[in-house]
Design a protein around this motif. Structure first.
Motif, PDB file in Angstrom:
ATOM      1  N   ASP A  71       0.803  -1.217   0.000  1.00 17.37           N
ATOM      2  CA  ASP A  71       0.000   0.000   0.000  1.00 17.37           C
ATOM      3  C   ASP A  71       0.839   1.272   0.000  1.00 17.37           C
ATOM      4  O   ASP A  71       0.313   2.358   0.220  1.00 17.37           O
ATOM      5  CB  ASP A  71      -0.943  -0.001   1.208  1.00 17.37           C
ATOM      6  CG  ASP A  71      -1.960  -1.131   1.146  1.00 17.37           C
ATOM      7  OD1 ASP A  71      -2.676  -1.224   0.123  1.00 17.37           O
ATOM      8  OD2 ASP A  71      -2.025  -1.935   2.092  1.00 17.37           O
ATOM      9  N   GLY A  72       2.140   1.121  -0.226  1.00 15.90           N
ATOM     10  CA  GLY A  72       2.993   2.295  -0.374  1.00 15.90           C
ATOM     11  C   GLY A  72       3.440   2.950   0.914  1.00 15.90           C
ATOM     12  O   GLY A  72       3.929   4.090   0.878  1.00 15.90           O
ATOM     13  N   LEU A  73       3.284   2.298   2.062  1.00 13.66           N
ATOM     14  CA  LEU A  73       3.738   2.900   3.317  1.00 13.66           C
ATOM     15  C   LEU A  73       5.258   3.026   3.322  1.00 13.66           C
ATOM     16  O   LEU A  73       5.972   2.216   2.725  1.00 13.66           O
ATOM     17  CB  LEU A  73       3.269   2.070   4.515  1.00 13.66           C
ATOM     18  CG  LEU A  73       1.749   1.930   4.681  1.00 13.66           C
ATOM     19  CD1 LEU A  73       1.426   1.168   5.956  1.00 13.66           C
ATOM     20  CD2 LEU A  73       1.068   3.286   4.692  1.00 13.66           C
ATOM     21  N   GLU A  74       5.742   4.034   4.026  1.00 14.42           N
ATOM     22  CA  GLU A  74       7.160   4.374   3.983  1.00 14.42           C
ATOM     23  C   GLU A  74       7.784   4.366   5.378  1.00 14.42           C
ATOM     24  O   GLU A  74       7.098   4.489   6.391  1.00 14.42           O
ATOM     25  CB  GLU A  74       7.361   5.773   3.387  1.00 14.42           C
ATOM     26  CG  GLU A  74       6.865   5.936   1.972  1.00 14.42           C
ATOM     27  CD  GLU A  74       7.001   7.370   1.503  1.00 14.42           C
ATOM     28  OE1 GLU A  74       7.029   7.579   0.286  1.00 14.42           O
ATOM     29  OE2 GLU A  74       7.094   8.290   2.362  1.00 14.42           O
ATOM     30  N   MET A  75       9.109   4.273   5.387  1.00 17.89           N
ATOM     31  CA  MET A  75       9.896   4.559   6.575  1.00 17.89           C
ATOM     32  C   MET A  75      10.373   6.000   6.488  1.00 17.89           C
ATOM     33  O   MET A  75      10.822   6.453   5.424  1.00 17.89           O
ATOM     34  CB  MET A  75      11.113   3.634   6.654  1.00 17.89           C
ATOM     35  CG  MET A  75      12.077   4.006   7.771  1.00 17.89           C
ATOM     36  SD  MET A  75      13.632   3.056   7.737  1.00 17.89           S
ATOM     37  CE  MET A  75      14.514   3.870   6.377  1.00 17.89           C
ATOM     38  N   VAL A  76      10.282   6.732   7.593  1.00 17.23           N
ATOM     39  CA  VAL A  76      10.789   8.106   7.654  1.00 17.23           C
ATOM     40  C   VAL A  76      12.062   8.090   8.501  1.00 17.23           C
ATOM     41  O   VAL A  76      12.100   7.496   9.575  1.00 17.23           O
ATOM     42  CB  VAL A  76       9.755   9.059   8.279  1.00 17.23           C
ATOM     43  CG1 VAL A  76      10.313  10.476   8.363  1.00 17.23           C
ATOM     44  CG2 VAL A  76       8.470   9.046   7.459  1.00 17.23           C
ATOM     45  N   TYR A  77      13.126   8.756   7.978  1.00 16.83           N
ATOM     46  CA  TYR A  77      14.387   8.771   8.707  1.00 16.83           C
ATOM     47  C   TYR A  77      15.089  10.119   8.529  1.00 16.83           C
ATOM     48  O   TYR A  77      14.733  10.926   7.660  1.00 16.83           O
ATOM     49  CB  TYR A  77      15.293   7.628   8.263  1.00 16.83           C
ATOM     50  CG  TYR A  77      15.758   7.697   6.816  1.00 16.83           C
ATOM     51  CD1 TYR A  77      17.018   8.200   6.484  1.00 16.83           C
ATOM     52  CD2 TYR A  77      14.950   7.247   5.778  1.00 16.83           C
ATOM     53  CE1 TYR A  77      17.452   8.249   5.164  1.00 16.83           C
ATOM     54  CE2 TYR A  77      15.363   7.297   4.458  1.00 16.83           C
ATOM     55  CZ  TYR A  77      16.625   7.794   4.152  1.00 16.83           C
ATOM     56  OH  TYR A  77      17.035   7.847   2.846  1.00 16.83           O
ATOM     57  N   GLN A  78      16.106  10.344   9.359  1.00 16.16           N
ATOM     58  CA  GLN A  78      16.913  11.555   9.306  1.00 16.16           C
ATOM     59  C   GLN A  78      18.381  11.188   9.133  1.00 16.16           C
ATOM     60  O   GLN A  78      18.816  10.097   9.510  1.00 16.16           O
ATOM     61  CB  GLN A  78      16.768  12.367  10.594  1.00 16.16           C
ATOM     62  CG  GLN A  78      15.497  13.178  10.704  1.00 16.16           C
ATOM     63  CD  GLN A  78      15.479  14.008  11.976  1.00 16.16           C
ATOM     64  OE1 GLN A  78      15.804  13.518  13.057  1.00 16.16           O
ATOM     65  NE2 GLN A  78      15.103  15.265  11.867  1.00 16.16           N
ATOM     66  N   LEU A  79      19.153  12.144   8.576  1.00 15.30           N
ATOM     67  CA  LEU A  79      20.595  11.988   8.418  1.00 15.30           C
ATOM     68  C   LEU A  79      21.319  13.101   9.159  1.00 15.30           C
ATOM     69  O   LEU A  79      20.823  14.226   9.244  1.00 15.30           O
ATOM     70  CB  LEU A  79      20.989  12.032   6.934  1.00 15.30           C
ATOM     71  CG  LEU A  79      20.452  10.901   6.050  1.00 15.30           C
ATOM     72  CD1 LEU A  79      20.783  11.188   4.592  1.00 15.30           C
ATOM     73  CD2 LEU A  79      21.026   9.561   6.473  1.00 15.30           C
ATOM     74  N   ALA A  80      22.496  12.764   9.687  1.00 13.28           N
ATOM     75  CA  ALA A  80      23.284  13.761  10.408  1.00 13.28           C
ATOM     76  C   ALA A  80      23.697  14.910   9.498  1.00 13.28           C
ATOM     77  O   ALA A  80      23.813  16.052   9.933  1.00 13.28           O
ATOM     78  CB  ALA A  80      24.511  13.106  11.032  1.00 13.28           C
ATOM     79  N   SER A  81      23.904  14.604   8.211  1.00 15.04           N
ATOM     80  CA  SER A  81      24.344  15.630   7.272  1.00 15.04           C
ATOM     81  C   SER A  81      23.242  16.641   6.947  1.00 15.04           C
ATOM     82  O   SER A  81      23.522  17.713   6.416  1.00 15.04           O
ATOM     83  CB  SER A  81      24.821  14.971   5.976  1.00 15.04           C
ATOM     84  OG  SER A  81      23.787  14.184   5.406  1.00 15.04           O
ATOM     85  N   ASP A  82      21.995  16.308   7.276  1.00 15.67           N
ATOM     86  CA  ASP A  82      20.869  17.201   6.984  1.00 15.67           C
ATOM     87  C   ASP A  82      19.823  17.045   8.086  1.00 15.67           C
ATOM     88  O   ASP A  82      18.727  16.519   7.853  1.00 15.67           O
ATOM     89  CB  ASP A  82      20.283  16.867   5.615  1.00 15.67           C
ATOM     90  CG  ASP A  82      19.289  17.909   5.135  1.00 15.67           C
ATOM     91  OD1 ASP A  82      19.133  18.950   5.812  1.00 15.67           O
ATOM     92  OD2 ASP A  82      18.659  17.678   4.081  1.00 15.67           O
ATOM     93  N   PRO A  83      20.144  17.498   9.313  1.00 18.05           N
ATOM     94  CA  PRO A  83      19.268  17.244  10.460  1.00 18.05           C
ATOM     95  C   PRO A  83      17.925  17.953  10.398  1.00 18.05           C
ATOM     96  O   PRO A  83      17.014  17.621  11.169  1.00 18.05           O
ATOM     97  CB  PRO A  83      20.099  17.750  11.645  1.00 18.05           C
ATOM     98  CG  PRO A  83      21.017  18.770  11.059  1.00 18.05           C
ATOM     99  CD  PRO A  83      21.351  18.267   9.681  1.00 18.05           C
ATOM    100  N   ASP A  84      17.782  18.934   9.514  1.00 27.30           N
ATOM    101  CA  ASP A  84      16.522  19.668   9.427  1.00 27.30           C
ATOM    102  C   ASP A  84      15.545  19.043   8.431  1.00 27.30           C
ATOM    103  O   ASP A  84      14.442  19.564   8.247  1.00 27.30           O
ATOM    104  CB  ASP A  84      16.787  21.124   9.027  1.00 27.30           C
ATOM    105  CG  ASP A  84      17.584  21.876  10.080  1.00 27.30           C
ATOM    106  OD1 ASP A  84      17.396  21.578  11.273  1.00 27.30           O
ATOM    107  OD2 ASP A  84      18.404  22.735   9.702  1.00 27.30           O
ATOM    108  N   SER A  85      15.959  17.957   7.789  1.00 26.41           N
ATOM    109  CA  SER A  85      15.110  17.335   6.769  1.00 26.41           C
ATOM    110  C   SER A  85      14.719  15.923   7.173  1.00 26.41           C
ATOM    111  O   SER A  85      15.409  15.267   7.953  1.00 26.41           O
ATOM    112  CB  SER A  85      15.852  17.280   5.418  1.00 26.41           C
ATOM    113  OG  SER A  85      16.165  18.578   4.966  1.00 26.41           O
ATOM    114  N   TYR A  86      13.588  15.493   6.624  1.00 21.06           N
ATOM    115  CA  TYR A  86      13.121  14.134   6.801  1.00 21.06           C
ATOM    116  C   TYR A  86      13.102  13.453   5.439  1.00 21.06           C
ATOM    117  O   TYR A  86      12.755  14.066   4.427  1.00 21.06           O
ATOM    118  CB  TYR A  86      11.722  14.105   7.410  1.00 21.06           C
ATOM    119  CG  TYR A  86      11.666  14.588   8.832  1.00 21.06           C
ATOM    120  CD1 TYR A  86      11.827  13.711   9.902  1.00 21.06           C
ATOM    121  CD2 TYR A  86      11.453  15.939   9.121  1.00 21.06           C
ATOM    122  CE1 TYR A  86      11.776  14.159  11.218  1.00 21.06           C
ATOM    123  CE2 TYR A  86      11.398  16.397  10.430  1.00 21.06           C
ATOM    124  CZ  TYR A  86      11.566  15.502  11.464  1.00 21.06           C
ATOM    125  OH  TYR A  86      11.529  15.948  12.768  1.00 21.06           O
TER     126      TYR A  86
END
Length: 231
Positions: free
Chosen positions: A36-51
């Motif tokens: 059904d297209g569900l996703e994992m959401v994650y963050q990176l140290a190189s871009d902490p303001d983005s998901y």
């Protein structure tokens, strides 16, 4: 005066046995594809303001009854909850792209599906490692395969995933020279286990794999930072 304390016998704790029991509880016993297209959401140290969002391949039922989302990540099909380092990626939650809702627990319908399937297909434990389940890869995942540190690498599409009775999961790749029909499907004789043929395997999403195949300079630089230190 209080009553004298009765001596208590010392208890020896076998830490290795405790660790083995903890690992056994985390063992995957059943998979269910995410369709059904569900996703994992994650963050990176190189871009902490983005998901960032990454499509889920499947859901997995552990021996302890917990259900976890699974994504092809680095060298294996990984439990999303195990991504907890900012450098490589830190798991935030799951996301439904249609509603944009972010949640941390797997959907009830997937938990019910896995529990019912595990009960129906319950296998008899044995001393041998046996194949429990096969899933097709629905994400266009690619595997970067290397056999020696200085040998050429090969980028190959992943056709499926196998779950074994010890909880291990391996990717299925194809020997194109042995393919007799197209498209290649699970069960075809040309498919083989990635771990049986390649010393090192790294998994990438389809769009990143295409950038690598196109030899995009920025992508190749990032690839060298990820792969080379682990040789």
């Amino acid at each position: 005066m209080g009553a004298p304390l009765s001596p208590r016998s010392a208890q020896v704790i076998d830490l290795d046995s405790v660790r083995q029991r903890q690992l056994a509880q985390k063992t995957l016993v059943r998979l269910a594809p995410e369709l059904d297209g569900l996703e994992m959401v994650y963050q990176l140290a190189s871009d902490p303001d983005s998901y960032y969002g990454m499509p889920l391949l499947a859901w997995g039922l552990r021996e302890d009854g917990n259900v976890v989302g699974l994504v092809p990540w680095m060298e294996q099909l990984t439990d999303c909850h195990e991504l907890h380092r900012h450098e490589d990626g830190r798991f935030i939650g799951y996301r439904d792209p249609e509603t944009e809702e972010i949640f941390t627990s797997p959907p009830d319908h997937k938990a019910d599906e896995l529990a019912s399937a595990a009960e129906y297909f319950e296998y008899e434990p044995s001393g041998d490692i046996t194949l429990i389940q096969q899933l097709p890869d629905t994400l266009g995942t690619h595997a970067l395969c290397m056999n020696q540190p200085d040998s050429p690498w090969h980028m190959k599409p992943v056709y499926g995933w196998r779950l074994y009775s010890d909880g291990s999961i391996d990717a299925l790749l194809a020997d194109e020279d042995k393919a007799t029909m197209t498209p290649i499907l699970l069960g075809d004789d040309c498919l083989y286990s990635a771990k049986s043929m390649h010393q090192s395997v790294y998994f990438f999403q389809r769009h990143i794999a295409n950038r690598i195949l196109e030899e995009d300079p920025a992508t190749l630089d990032a690839l060298a930072m990820v792969v080379l230190p682990q040789k």
